[in-house]
Scaffold this active site. Structure first.
Site, mmCIF file in Angstrom:
data_model
loop_
_atom_site.group_PDB
_atom_site.id
_atom_site.type_symbol
_atom_site.label_atom_id
_atom_site.label_comp_id
_atom_site.label_asym_id
_atom_site.label_seq_id
_atom_site.Cartn_x
_atom_site.Cartn_y
_atom_site.Cartn_z
ATOM 1 N N SER A 258 39.567 -5.966 6.608
ATOM 2 C CA SER A 258 38.028 -5.468 7.396
ATOM 3 C C SER A 258 37.243 -5.469 7.004
ATOM 4 O O SER A 258 36.235 -7.083 7.016
ATOM 5 C CB SER A 258 38.512 -4.129 6.562
ATOM 6 O OG SER A 258 37.952 -2.632 7.833
ATOM 7 N N LYS A 262 35.610 -9.786 6.663
ATOM 8 C CA LYS A 262 33.883 -10.344 7.066
ATOM 9 C C LYS A 262 33.056 -11.084 5.976
ATOM 10 O O LYS A 262 32.902 -12.310 6.180
ATOM 11 C CB LYS A 262 32.832 -8.990 7.868
ATOM 12 C CG LYS A 262 33.312 -8.508 8.639
ATOM 13 C CD LYS A 262 32.293 -7.688 9.188
ATOM 14 C CE LYS A 262 33.079 -5.671 9.808
ATOM 15 N NZ LYS A 262 34.305 -5.172 10.500
ATOM 16 N N TRP A 349 40.323 -1.602 17.493
ATOM 17 C CA TRP A 349 39.121 -1.370 17.123
ATOM 18 C C TRP A 349 39.204 -2.973 16.724
ATOM 19 O O TRP A 349 37.273 -2.993 17.338
ATOM 20 C CB TRP A 349 38.783 -0.009 16.112
ATOM 21 C CG TRP A 349 37.347 -0.083 15.782
ATOM 22 C CD1 TRP A 349 37.060 0.192 14.581
ATOM 23 C CD2 TRP A 349 36.568 0.664 16.407
ATOM 24 N NE1 TRP A 349 35.835 0.469 14.325
ATOM 25 C CE2 TRP A 349 35.031 0.390 15.554
ATOM 26 C CE3 TRP A 349 36.632 0.401 17.886
ATOM 27 C CZ2 TRP A 349 33.868 0.798 15.780
ATOM 28 C CZ3 TRP A 349 35.114 1.080 18.204
ATOM 29 C CH2 TRP A 349 33.597 1.481 17.562
ATOM 30 N N HIS A 399 45.628 -0.745 10.624
ATOM 31 C CA HIS A 399 44.039 -0.920 9.889
ATOM 32 C C HIS A 399 44.426 -0.831 8.550
ATOM 33 O O HIS A 399 44.944 0.016 8.194
ATOM 34 C CB HIS A 399 43.150 -0.414 10.454
ATOM 35 C CG HIS A 399 41.698 -1.477 10.224
ATOM 36 N ND1 HIS A 399 41.536 -2.293 10.427
ATOM 37 C CD2 HIS A 399 41.148 -0.516 9.175
ATOM 38 C CE1 HIS A 399 40.596 -2.480 9.532
ATOM 39 N NE2 HIS A 399 40.302 -1.686 9.058
#
Ligand code: GCU
Length: 420
Positions: A258, A262, A349, A399
């Protein structure tokens, strides 16, 4: 009308405007037509033909990501001291050696300490190591009793017993499903983790805490945000690995889930010592294409997390079409080193298809540098990894980072690294 009612009306109308502006779209039919920048075309329109051309083009792309998105990391002028805090020769019922290492950063009278938890298999020599941040403290990754609890700021989480931004015993082992350390060790890999908030606490504090104030630099619209700070921290851990004779610093796999995915992507792009990169459900600002405007958008991420990127990135709120780069080019910056991107079916998302398409559109750069073409044009069915130098899977569920994900990453790493 009294003042309180007026204030309430104002706040409600602002919430409604925000919701309308950044209402998430999940339908491809409602997606704008978009054109992706070509990683193999220079900004002046000329084409990249060779590896030598790519080295120049890579600088153009990297510089755009720096100044328009993650922010420029200033020159470090301080010192870093490493201290072994603890060593346990028979951790995890005797299968691993465990170390806790403190890295102390200092510049003038400003200081910051981070604690790195390392597990190494006892039966492999100089193993490849997975390196990734954890969300809530090193002690949450395992039930081993004596792991240090961070004293830096942590997010409140009632399920971890945190209500006052201080971690405590209740969190021990609470995130172990995300860190299958015994399985990783059993397959001959090492694993190292750090609490990301040790490097920069994840809230919008005007950059007065964490690592930012240890740099002597004035802030402007290109200044680094928290994601760049977290990736900088990963590089400093790599500096330590290079000095640790028990670790193979040439085989470090930087991994993140998540927001931390990044950070692992930006670390892999910024520091070519990372031999392999894993992005788990990294979504917007990670592997997912921004110009599709599906799921989380540039506007929503900048509004909810104004401290993650540089201020210039806010120019693209609701104006993704103007972005000079898109996230397939972030993957391209990692070429030709192996990269694994993974999605979860229920993680709308993060735009799983946008994560997949980044792999497709990054592929020409990998091919130019001698790697095989990414082996899919259409999204694969769930639990059917597309394997190669760029690998991808989508698994059922939400997720998260699961044992299934880790097993795929270990299979992937085993193809490139021999365990001795
Ligand atoms: C939020 C955020 C995402 C991020 C995620 C996470 O959902 O919007 O961009 O990836 O948190 O880090 O779990």
């Amino acid at each position: 009308m009294n003042k309180t009612i007026l204030l309430l009306l104002l706040i409600t109308s602002q919430i409604i405007t925000f919701a309308q502006k950044f209402e998430a779209n999940y339908e491809e039919a409602k997606m704008p037509n978009y054109t992706l920048p070509d990683p193999l075309t220079f900004n002046d329109g000329s084409k990249v033909h060779s590896k030598k051309d790519w080295d120049k083009r890579r600088v153009e792309i990297y510089t755009s990501f720096e100044s328009e998105m993650f922010g420029v990391i200033p020159q470090w002028q301080g010192t870093v001291k490493s201290t072994i805090l603890s060593v346990k020769g028979d951790a995890l019922n005797g299968i691993a050696k465990r170390k806790e290492v403190c890295l102390e950063f200092a510049n003038g009278d400003q200081k910051l300490k981070i604690s790195v938890l390392i597990y190494l298999p006892k039966n492999s020599k100089k193993p490849p190591v997975f390196l990734g941040y954890n969300f809530d403290g090193n002690h949450t990754t395992t039930t081993e009793k004596d792991i240090l609890i961070p004293d830096s700021w942590v997010a409140n989480k009632t399920e971890f017993g945190i209500t006052d931004h201080h971690a405590n015993e209740a969190g021990r082992g609470a995130a172990q499903s995300r860190w299958p350390i015994e399985q990783i060790i059993s397959r001959g890999f090492g694993v190292a983790t750090v609490y990301y908030g040790d490097v920069d606490p994840d809230f919008n504090d005007g950059f007065i805490n964490g690592i930012h104030p240890l740099f002597n630099s004035k802030r402007d619209s290109t200044s680094w945000g928290s994601i760049a700070a977290w990736s900088w921290g990963l590089s400093r851990i790599m500096d330590y690995f290079e000095k640790d004779v028990e670790i193979n610093a040439r085989q470090v796999i930087v991994i993140g889930h998540s927001r931390l995915g990044k950070a692992s992507l930006w670390a892999g792009a910024s520091d070519q010592r990372f031999a392999m990169v894993v992005s788990n459900n990294s979504g917007c600002g990670g592997a997912a294409l921004s110009k599709r405007i599906i799921g989380e958008t540039v506007g929503s991420i900048n509004t909810a997390y104004p401290h993650w990127f540089c201020d210039n990135f806010k120019k693209y709120n609701t104006k993704e079409a103007l972005l000079p780069v898109d996230q397939h080019e972030l993957l391209a910056l990692i070429a030709p080193r192996p990269i694994y991107v993974a999605s979860a079916e229920g993680d709308h998302w993060a735009d799983p298809k946008g994560e997949f398409l980044s792999c497709v559109y990054a592929s020409p750069v990998f091919e130019l540098l001698g790697a095989k073409k990414f082996q899919a044009m259409e999204m694969p069915p769930v639990n059917t990894p597309v394997t190669g130098t760029i690998s991808y899977h989508i698994r059922p569920g939400k997720h998260d980072i699961t044992l299934y994900d880790w097993n795929c990453y270990m299979d992937f790493a085993s193809k490139f690294f021999r365990i001795k």
